[in-house]
Design a protein around this motif. Structure first.
Motif, PDB file in Angstrom:
ATOM      1  N   PHE A  86      47.812 -47.931   5.794  1.00 57.95           N
ATOM      2  CA  PHE A  86      49.021 -47.207   6.198  1.00 57.95           C
ATOM      3  C   PHE A  86      50.206 -47.739   5.401  1.00 57.95           C
ATOM      4  N   PHE A  87      51.314 -47.032   5.475  1.00 58.00           N
ATOM      5  CA  PHE A  87      52.592 -47.513   4.934  1.00 58.00           C
ATOM      6  C   PHE A  87      53.699 -47.114   5.887  1.00 58.00           C
ATOM      7  N   TRP A  88      54.786 -47.879   5.850  1.00 59.65           N
ATOM      8  CA  TRP A  88      55.949 -47.528   6.653  1.00 59.65           C
ATOM      9  C   TRP A  88      56.635 -46.307   6.066  1.00 59.65           C
ATOM     10  N   ASN A  89      57.192 -45.498   6.921  1.00 61.90           N
ATOM     11  CA  ASN A  89      57.869 -44.281   6.503  1.00 61.90           C
ATOM     12  C   ASN A  89      59.376 -44.378   6.722  1.00 61.90           C
ATOM     13  N   SER A  90      59.875 -45.615   6.842  1.00 64.05           N
ATOM     14  CA  SER A  90      61.271 -45.822   7.217  1.00 64.05           C
ATOM     15  C   SER A  90      62.248 -45.317   6.164  1.00 64.05           C
ATOM     16  N   THR A  91      61.855 -45.364   4.883  1.00 57.29           N
ATOM     17  CA  THR A  91      62.749 -44.904   3.824  1.00 57.29           C
ATOM     18  C   THR A  91      62.451 -43.486   3.381  1.00 57.29           C
ATOM     19  N   HIS A  92      61.498 -42.841   4.050  1.00 58.60           N
ATOM     20  CA  HIS A  92      61.106 -41.471   3.716  1.00 58.60           C
ATOM     21  C   HIS A  92      60.832 -41.334   2.213  1.00 58.60           C
ATOM     22  N   PRO A  93      59.798 -41.996   1.734  1.00 56.88           N
ATOM     23  CA  PRO A  93      59.517 -42.024   0.294  1.00 56.88           C
ATOM     24  C   PRO A  93      59.295 -40.639  -0.290  1.00 56.88           C
ATOM     25  N   ASN A  94      59.724 -40.479  -1.536  1.00 58.05           N
ATOM     26  CA  ASN A  94      59.515 -39.207  -2.224  1.00 58.05           C
ATOM     27  C   ASN A  94      58.098 -39.141  -2.783  1.00 58.05           C
ATOM     28  N   ALA A  95      57.759 -38.074  -3.459  1.00 61.82           N
ATOM     29  CA  ALA A  95      56.400 -37.855  -3.943  1.00 61.82           C
ATOM     30  C   ALA A  95      55.955 -38.942  -4.914  1.00 61.82           C
ATOM     31  N   THR A  96      56.871 -39.380  -5.778  1.00 66.47           N
ATOM     32  CA  THR A  96      56.522 -40.434  -6.736  1.00 66.47           C
ATOM     33  C   THR A  96      56.213 -41.744  -6.018  1.00 66.47           C
ATOM     34  N   GLU A  97      57.032 -42.080  -5.046  1.00 61.40           N
ATOM     35  CA  GLU A  97      56.823 -43.312  -4.292  1.00 61.40           C
ATOM     36  C   GLU A  97      55.550 -43.243  -3.456  1.00 61.40           C
ATOM     37  N   ARG A  98      55.272 -42.100  -2.896  1.00 60.42           N
ATOM     38  CA  ARG A  98      54.025 -41.953  -2.127  1.00 60.42           C
ATOM     39  C   ARG A  98      52.810 -42.151  -3.023  1.00 60.42           C
ATOM     40  N   ASN A  99      52.893 -41.680  -4.237  1.00 57.34           N
ATOM     41  CA  ASN A  99      51.776 -41.854  -5.168  1.00 57.34           C
ATOM     42  C   ASN A  99      51.586 -43.328  -5.517  1.00 57.34           C
ATOM     43  N   ILE A 100      52.701 -44.066  -5.674  1.00 55.03           N
ATOM     44  CA  ILE A 100      52.601 -45.508  -5.927  1.00 55.03           C
ATOM     45  C   ILE A 100      51.945 -46.208  -4.739  1.00 55.03           C
ATOM     46  N   MET A 101      52.358 -45.828  -3.535  1.00 58.09           N
ATOM     47  CA  MET A 101      51.757 -46.390  -2.331  1.00 58.09           C
ATOM     48  C   MET A 101      50.265 -46.087  -2.274  1.00 58.09           C
ATOM     49  N   ASP A 102      49.914 -44.854  -2.572  1.00 56.77           N
ATOM     50  CA  ASP A 102      48.522 -44.424  -2.529  1.00 56.77           C
ATOM     51  C   ASP A 102      47.683 -45.233  -3.510  1.00 56.77           C
ATOM     52  N   GLU A 103      48.203 -45.420  -4.718  1.00 53.05           N
ATOM     53  CA  GLU A 103      47.454 -46.152  -5.736  1.00 53.05           C
ATOM     54  C   GLU A 103      47.320 -47.634  -5.378  1.00 53.05           C
ATOM     55  N   TYR A 104      48.354 -48.207  -4.767  1.00 54.00           N
ATOM     56  CA  TYR A 104      48.224 -49.601  -4.347  1.00 54.00           C
ATOM     57  C   TYR A 104      47.203 -49.732  -3.216  1.00 54.00           C
ATOM     58  N   CYS A 105      47.178 -48.776  -2.322  1.00 54.93           N
ATOM     59  CA  CYS A 105      46.205 -48.787  -1.224  1.00 54.93           C
ATOM     60  C   CYS A 105      44.785 -48.754  -1.778  1.00 54.93           C
ATOM     61  N   TYR A 108      43.898 -49.863  -4.837  1.00 53.97           N
ATOM     62  CA  TYR A 108      43.711 -51.181  -5.446  1.00 53.97           C
ATOM     63  C   TYR A 108      43.315 -52.210  -4.399  1.00 53.97           C
ATOM     64  N   ASN A 109      44.035 -52.213  -3.283  1.00 53.56           N
ATOM     65  CA  ASN A 109      43.752 -53.145  -2.199  1.00 53.56           C
ATOM     66  C   ASN A 109      42.344 -52.944  -1.645  1.00 53.56           C
ATOM     67  N   ALA A 110      41.932 -51.691  -1.466  1.00 57.38           N
ATOM     68  CA  ALA A 110      40.587 -51.391  -0.962  1.00 57.38           C
ATOM     69  C   ALA A 110      39.526 -51.915  -1.923  1.00 57.38           C
ATOM     70  N   HIS A 111      39.741 -51.750  -3.218  1.00 56.62           N
ATOM     71  CA  HIS A 111      38.780 -52.234  -4.208  1.00 56.62           C
ATOM     72  C   HIS A 111      38.646 -53.752  -4.141  1.00 56.62           C
ATOM     73  N   LYS A 112      39.771 -54.437  -3.968  1.00 61.09           N
ATOM     74  CA  LYS A 112      39.732 -55.896  -3.905  1.00 61.09           C
ATOM     75  C   LYS A 112      38.985 -56.382  -2.662  1.00 61.09           C
ATOM     76  N   PHE A 113      39.183 -55.696  -1.542  1.00 62.78           N
ATOM     77  CA  PHE A 113      38.460 -56.084  -0.332  1.00 62.78           C
ATOM     78  C   PHE A 113      36.972 -55.769  -0.462  1.00 62.78           C
ATOM     79  N   LEU A 114      36.640 -54.684  -1.142  1.00 62.34           N
ATOM     80  CA  LEU A 114      35.233 -54.366  -1.379  1.00 62.34           C
ATOM     81  C   LEU A 114      34.579 -55.460  -2.215  1.00 62.34           C
ATOM     82  N   GLU A 115      35.252 -55.898  -3.276  1.00 58.67           N
ATOM     83  CA  GLU A 115      34.712 -56.974  -4.111  1.00 58.67           C
ATOM     84  C   GLU A 115      34.472 -58.230  -3.279  1.00 58.67           C
ATOM     85  N   TRP A 116      35.417 -58.534  -2.427  1.00 57.19           N
ATOM     86  CA  TRP A 116      35.285 -59.709  -1.559  1.00 57.19           C
ATOM     87  C   TRP A 116      34.105 -59.538  -0.613  1.00 57.19           C
ATOM     88  N   GLY A 117      34.032 -58.410   0.057  1.00 60.55           N
ATOM     89  CA  GLY A 117      32.982 -58.190   1.044  1.00 60.55           C
ATOM     90  C   GLY A 117      31.585 -58.239   0.475  1.00 60.55           C
TER      91      GLY A 117
END
Length: 318
Positions: free
Chosen positions: A241-260, A262-271
């Motif tokens: 999830f991400f906070w919606n407090s700043t009401h991110p625009n489409a570009t920012e949402r895409n950055i959030m999505d891509e980081y999410c 990345y994070n999932a891949h790192k946890f998969l590698e760990w698991g």
């Protein structure tokens, strides 16, 4: 081979759902595979499919009246963000009789016989709220005395493990103390809601040492594992999830999505490399005015879905 389950916490309640594969577009927001829940452990009793095995919740804590102001019920805390007032908990005084009544009820016994209850969920952040390690030990020992095969799981806040204090600024683990041997799974949350370059950065070094996956892996491996016995498993809860407090625009949402992703891949590698993990659970809120859920993070949603389907395939090959 580690046992992988995915976690969903439903906004507005304490419903926790676990699964190996899921589709967030289902009508109830639940976790589905081929139109049916895979392993749906929903802890508020509201599971949409009563035939799916689950952990059953048991309420074992109450407000700590000995530490609370008798007029307000508020507990003092020197931690600045609580402004010297918070709530605090302890084990309920009738925990033995309450557990006995619960466990020996006709409904619970029938579901255990039918394989629908696999164990007990002892809630979220009870130790963070002030319940002691001795309290947890007493409760787990009581459960195991009646139900030796039960999986007992508790989830906590990051401060309990990474900082070793609760919301009253009390030490959780005395020197040399370990988790009770009768506990099976111990988990805690850590989130790096990263958006580098956005108005709400979330983490100062999202792709480095301050990243969610690296901070939590360090905490689990170096702070939690030394307190665990060989048979016990860890349950890190990570970003979904991400906070919606700043009401991110489409570009920012895409950055959030891509980081999410990345994070999932790192946890998969760990698991895949760590048999000490019971599972790695993404904390997934439904989208709301204050939160961005996986409905708004299509790349991350597809990534966790693919991971879940991978685990299903591995389980079917066992």
């Amino acid at each position: 081979m580690f046992f992988w389950l995915l976690l969903i916490r439903v906004l507005g309640g304490e419903a926790l759902q676990f699964s190996a594969g899921w589709d967030v577009n289902t009508k109830d927001g639940g976790i589905m595979h081929d139109g049916k829940p895979w392993i749906n452990l929903m802890f508020n009793g509201g599971t949409p499919d009563k035939s799916v095995p689950s952990l059953v919740p048991f309420s074992w804590t109450v407000s700590n009246k000995a530490k609370a102001d008798p007029k307000t019920g508020i507990c003092p805390s020197p931690i600045p963000r609580f402004h010297n007032s918070t709530h605090c908990k302890t084990i309920r005084p009738d925990y033995r009789s309450a557990w006995s009544k619960f466990f020996h009820s006709q409904e619970v016994q029938q579901k255990i016989r039918d394989g629908l209850y696999l164990g007990v969920f002892l809630g979220d952040e009870n130790m963070w709220d002030g319940t002691s390690l001795a309290n947890l030990t007493s409760m787990c020992n009581t459960i195991k005395a009646d139900w030796p095969s039960a999986i007992i799981y508790i989830n906590e806040a990051q401060d309990v493990v990474n900082c070793n204090f609760n919301r009253l600024n009390e030490t959780v683990f005395p020197p040399g103390a370990c988790l009770p041997d009768s506990l099976d799974w111990f988990g805690y949350d850590y989130y790096c809601t990263a958006c580098p370059g956005c108005r709400h950065p979330g983490c100062t070094d999202a792709y480095g040492k301050a990243s969610g996956w690296e901070v939590q892996q360090d905490g689990v491996v170096n702070m939690l594992y030394p307190r665990m016995a060989d048979h016990q498993k860890a349950v890190p809860t990570t970003l979904g999830f991400f906070w919606n407090s700043t009401h991110p625009n489409a570009t920012e949402r895409n950055i959030m999505d891509e980081y999410c992703v990345y994070n999932a891949h790192k946890f998969l590698e760990w698991g895949l490399k760590d048999d000490k993990l019971a599972g790695i659970f993404p904390f997934v809120w439904k989208s709301s005015p204050t939160m961005l859920g996986l409905e708004d993070l299509p790349k991350c949603r597809k990534t966790w879905q693919a991971i879940g389907l991978l685990v299903i395939a591995q389980q079917q090959q066992q």
